[in-house]
Write an enzyme that holds these catalytic residues in place. Sequence first.
Site, short mmCIF file in Angstrom:
data_model
loop_
_atom_site.label_atom_id
_atom_site.label_comp_id
_atom_site.label_asym_id
_atom_site.label_seq_id
_atom_site.Cartn_x
_atom_site.Cartn_y
_atom_site.Cartn_z
N GLU A 42 1.69 15.36 18.25
CA GLU A 42 0.62 15.68 17.29
C GLU A 42 0.87 15.02 15.93
O GLU A 42 -0.07 14.64 15.24
CB GLU A 42 0.49 17.19 17.13
N ASN A 44 2.26 12.10 15.56
CA ASN A 44 1.84 10.72 15.75
C ASN A 44 0.33 10.57 15.59
O ASN A 44 -0.17 9.65 14.92
CB ASN A 44 2.24 10.22 17.14
N ASN A 172 0.19 15.68 28.14
CA ASN A 172 1.42 15.01 27.69
C ASN A 172 2.65 15.56 28.41
O ASN A 172 3.61 15.99 27.77
CB ASN A 172 1.57 15.15 26.18
N LYS A 225 -5.68 7.60 31.12
CA LYS A 225 -4.83 6.41 31.03
C LYS A 225 -4.32 6.14 32.44
O LYS A 225 -3.40 6.80 32.92
CB LYS A 225 -3.69 6.67 30.04
N LYS A 229 -3.16 0.48 33.93
CA LYS A 229 -3.23 0.17 32.49
C LYS A 229 -4.67 0.08 31.98
O LYS A 229 -4.90 -0.36 30.85
CB LYS A 229 -2.50 -1.14 32.15
N ALA A 231 -7.90 2.09 30.63
CA ALA A 231 -8.29 3.39 30.09
C ALA A 231 -9.75 3.63 30.46
O ALA A 231 -10.59 2.74 30.32
CB ALA A 231 -8.13 3.41 28.57
N ASP A 257 -0.39 8.21 22.22
CA ASP A 257 -0.85 8.86 20.99
C ASP A 257 -1.66 7.88 20.14
O ASP A 257 -2.63 8.28 19.47
CB ASP A 257 0.35 9.37 20.20
#
Length: 318
Positions: A42, A44, A172, A225, A229, A231, A257
């Site tokens: 968070e 970041n 995460n 993600k 690679k 998104a 992030d």
Amino acid sequence: MNTPPGNPEVVTLGEAMRLLLAEPGVALRRAQQFQASVAGAEANVSVGLARLGHHVRWLSRVGDDPSGSAVLSTLRAEGVDVSRVGIDPTGFTGLLMRDGDPGRGITVQYHRAGSAAVSLGPSYVRDAGLDGARLVHVSGITAMLSDSALAAVTTLFEVAREAGATVSFDPNVRHKLGSAQVWREVVGPLLVRSDLVFAGEDDLDLLGSSTAELVDNGVTTVVVKQRDKVARAVTADGAWEQESVVSRVVDTVGAGDALTSGYLSTWLRGGSPAEALLAGAVSAALVVGTRTDLEGLPDRAELARATAALAGGEEVHR
């Protein structure tokens, strides 16, 4: 940079730790020299959004120690509002040690058990408040710190709902914080309580969830993600994809992030999912070209220049 006046546009909640990063190319167990910085999901995102021109308030607790002072001074210098951070006179600020080499796996060592952030609780969140923030952002890492920290996260969701703020959530997953089963039990239910979800493809698989299921259950946007690679942003109205624009890799930690902060900045300004994905991809590319989580995060001018360079066929790196 000074904290902007007035109420925040974004509120984040989570632990930040003092980061000691081993010298380039040297395994953690053999390192003799370390670069000091700050790390935390968070934190970041807070710095990423602050550099992009948003008023961000970071909520947390730190110890009354040199590492806590370093965390606060670093975030304050980036323009992040730390005015509501609790200072624990008896607790300590967590420490993270790691190495970084794109050619092999990264070794991470945490010293956070019993840290000041572990004692985050619901009363702290309600007392801190949102003060009109449009968006709150938190990660599953915070929810996994302790029972009281989980209660703080669920209270943040409740406070956001009461205030009409949008909830952004990134599971995460960090396996050192708990088993897959514990992650499913603790963090899995938070996904469907969110408006915006940012998740790795592996995280969704581990949590037993899918993009379609989340959208069907009312999540407004799911940004995945993917392992390839790419998104991908999915809403009830369609899906958009953005390939990675990384051209130079120094350290991959912090890329997720950075993607989140780039995406959220564009979302806050009313941009489309395609524009938000591009901003996230460019931000991530700039971060992986540097060593720490924070140093590569772009400001608005840097992001605009890198995006323009990409449109002109140039590579994106620092």
